[in-house]
Design an enzyme around this catalytic site. Structure first.
Site, PDB file in Angstrom:
ATOM      1  N   LYS A 197       5.694  -0.316  -3.319  1.00 43.49           N
ATOM      2  CA  LYS A 197       5.697  -1.786  -3.335  1.00 43.49           C
ATOM      3  C   LYS A 197       6.793  -2.308  -4.264  1.00 43.49           C
ATOM      4  CE  LYS A 197       2.605  -2.322  -0.208  1.00 43.49           C
ATOM      5  NZ  LYS A 197       1.179  -2.045  -0.226  1.00 43.49           N
TER       6      LYS A 197
HETATM    7  C1  LIG Z   1      -0.147  -1.877   0.518  1.00 38.34           C
HETATM    8  C2  LIG Z   1      -0.933  -2.981   1.067  1.00 38.34           C
HETATM    9  C3  LIG Z   1      -2.248  -3.219   0.639  1.00 38.34           C
HETATM   10  C4  LIG Z   1      -3.030  -2.257  -0.213  1.00 38.34           C
HETATM   11  O1  LIG Z   1      -2.462  -2.019  -1.442  1.00 38.34           O
HETATM   12  P1  LIG Z   1      -3.061  -0.804  -2.331  1.00 38.34           P
HETATM   13  O2  LIG Z   1      -2.556  -1.123  -3.698  1.00 38.34           O
HETATM   14  O3  LIG Z   1      -2.458   0.445  -1.770  1.00 38.34           O
HETATM   15  O4  LIG Z   1      -4.523  -0.836  -2.228  1.00 38.34           O
HETATM   16  C5  LIG Z   1      -2.891  -4.346   1.095  1.00 38.34           C
HETATM   17  N1  LIG Z   1      -2.301  -5.193   1.949  1.00 38.34           N
HETATM   18  C6  LIG Z   1      -1.052  -4.993   2.412  1.00 38.34           C
HETATM   19  C7  LIG Z   1      -0.452  -5.986   3.351  1.00 38.34           C
HETATM   20  C8  LIG Z   1      -0.338  -3.863   2.003  1.00 38.34           C
HETATM   21  O5  LIG Z   1       0.881  -3.635   2.491  1.00 38.34           O
END
Ligand SMILES: *Cc1c(COP(=O)(O)O)cnc(C)c1O
Length: 413
Positions: A197
């Site tokens: 991310k």
């Molecule tokens: C990555 C992601 C999540 C989940 O994030 P985590 O930290 O891995 O739980 C939720 N929503 C979207 C749109 C994502 O891309």
């Protein structure tokens, strides 16, 4: 030249890579040497620095965005049989957290211009059971929040933003993570610090809100439902005594993770600007080609550019349509072939997202068919996400562009 033999670069360019340097190592080392490995002073420091950045009153660091959304829905009192409106164009987490409560995710189709939820369709999806809306700021381009807040206030719904892609980014005059203009709305924003991310803690997440009750409930439930500052019980001012007020969860962030987060936070805007430059170069290179549709931007918002969601115009690639498609995914044949051709040229790519209503679980549980959300289905079939991360060099970006122009030349018409 033989099909599939073109070498654009010697080494494989991964689709995503975190941008870490000595600072992350330094702060993680500090955490380990301090003896505070789990939730402690670094986590508290990360929480304060983060909420200052997005102008929220409360912030609770947790171990994923999935946990953050679970806690936020728990805090608004979601119950079995309730309904939550969201987009089918998202990752598994957004709807699975609704299912944790035996509540029902109600999908609302996206807009074709930017993959965000079509706010014009929300009101007709509201029933007496609707409790909340979860907008997803897909790719890092904010959804139409003002319209969503207006609807939420009118129907007394909570808004839990899935901001997994949306840090740091400004929506109109405020940062994503800030409270809505009206304080009548139950509201929280959930961020992700997963490895790929826009900023990372390895695994991690954050809930931000200006609602004291939501904040307090999330904090208590993130650590076993223990009443007060459970993490402090081993400090000098802490006490051995605690009370369990609800059956909570084990969702707390560690100080090791927070060390990475503090280092990442300091360069978040710099990394966003680098991604924006990469996006500009892609768009400049592809915008005039009838084979491709470049992602849209908005004048009144920033774009976090977590993803660069390119779209193919399949009719323009007769050379790809005729290739065999060994991948699953049926009618996305041109897109699958395009990704394989990128790989042959040593460029990683991905697809965001396989809409949730196409997956076996949601199909079987709710009887969804692909055409139930026609825009999500149609746009998914021609979407390709290109590498976009601050660790990419200018030459890497050039290689991606060259590979795509090469595919267009070889297979396009
Ligand atoms: C990555 C992601 C999540 C989940 O994030 P985590 O930290 O891995 O739980 C939720 N929503 C979207 C749109 C994502 O891309």
């Amino acid at each position: 030249m033989k099909i599939g033999s073109r070498k654009i670069r010697e080494t494989y360019l991964p689709f995503a890579l975190p941008d870490t340097d000595g600072t992350e190592i330094e702060l993680v080392t500090e955490s380990i040497q301090s003896g505070w490995l789990t939730t402690g002073p670094k986590t508290k420091q990360f929480e304060s620095a983060f909420k200052k950045n997005i102008h929220a009153e409360y912030s609770i660091a947790v171990n994923s965005c999935t946990a953050a959304m679970h806690l936020a829905l728990e805090a608004i009192g979601l119950k079995a049989e309730d309904e939550v409106i969201t987009s089918p164009y998202t990752f598994a987490a957004t709807a699975e957290v609704v299912r944790y409560f035996n509540a029902k995710p109600i999908f609302v189709d996206i807009r074709s211009n930017d993959f965000n939820i079509n706010v014009d369709l929300i009101e007709s999806a509201i029933t007496s059971r609707t409790r909340a809306i979860i907008p997803v700021h897909i790719a890092g381009l904010p959804a139409d929040l003002d319209a969503i807040f207006t609807i939420a206030e009118k129907y007394n719904l909570a808004v839990i933003e899935d901001a997994a892609h949306a840090f740091p980014v400004r929506y109109r005059e405020r940062m994503i993570g800030s409270p809505p203009p009206s304080s009548n709305i139950m509201h929280a924003v959930c961020f992700s610090f997963y490895a790929t991310k826009t900023i990372t803690t390895g695994e991690g997440g954050m809930i931000c809100t200006n609602n004291e009750e939501i904040a307090e409930r999330c904090r208590v439930m993130a650590l076993h439902g223990i009443s007060k500052d459970a993490w402090k019980r081993y400090t000098a001012e802490g006490s051995w005594y605690y009370e369990i007020v609800a059956p909570g969860f084990k969702y707390n962030m560690t100080d090791i993770a927070a060390g990475i987060g503090l280092a990442q936070l300091a360069k978040a805007e710099q990394m966003r600007q680098r991604r924006q430059k990469i996006a500009q170069r892609y768009t400049q290179a592809f915008a005039s080609l009838p084979h491709l549709q470049t992602p849209s931007d908005r004048d009144d918002c920033q774009h976090a550019w977590h993803l660069y969601m390119l779209r193919l115009n399949p009719d323009r690639f007769p050379g790809l349509a005729s290739l065999p498609n060994p991948d699953k995914g049926g009618d996305g044949g041109v897109r699958a072939a395009f990704i394989r051709e990128l790989k042959v040229r040593n460029i990683g790519a991905s697809v965001h997202f396989i809409p949730l209503h196409l997956h076996p679980y949601y199909r079987e549980t709710y009887g969804h068919r692909p055409e139930d959300f026609p825009v999500a289905y149609r746009e998914y079939l021609r979407e390709v996400s290109l590498p976009i991360y601050s660790k990419m060099s200018d030459d890497d970006v050039t290689d991606v562009i060259s590979a795509i122009l090469d595919i267009v030349e070889q297979f396009g018409e």
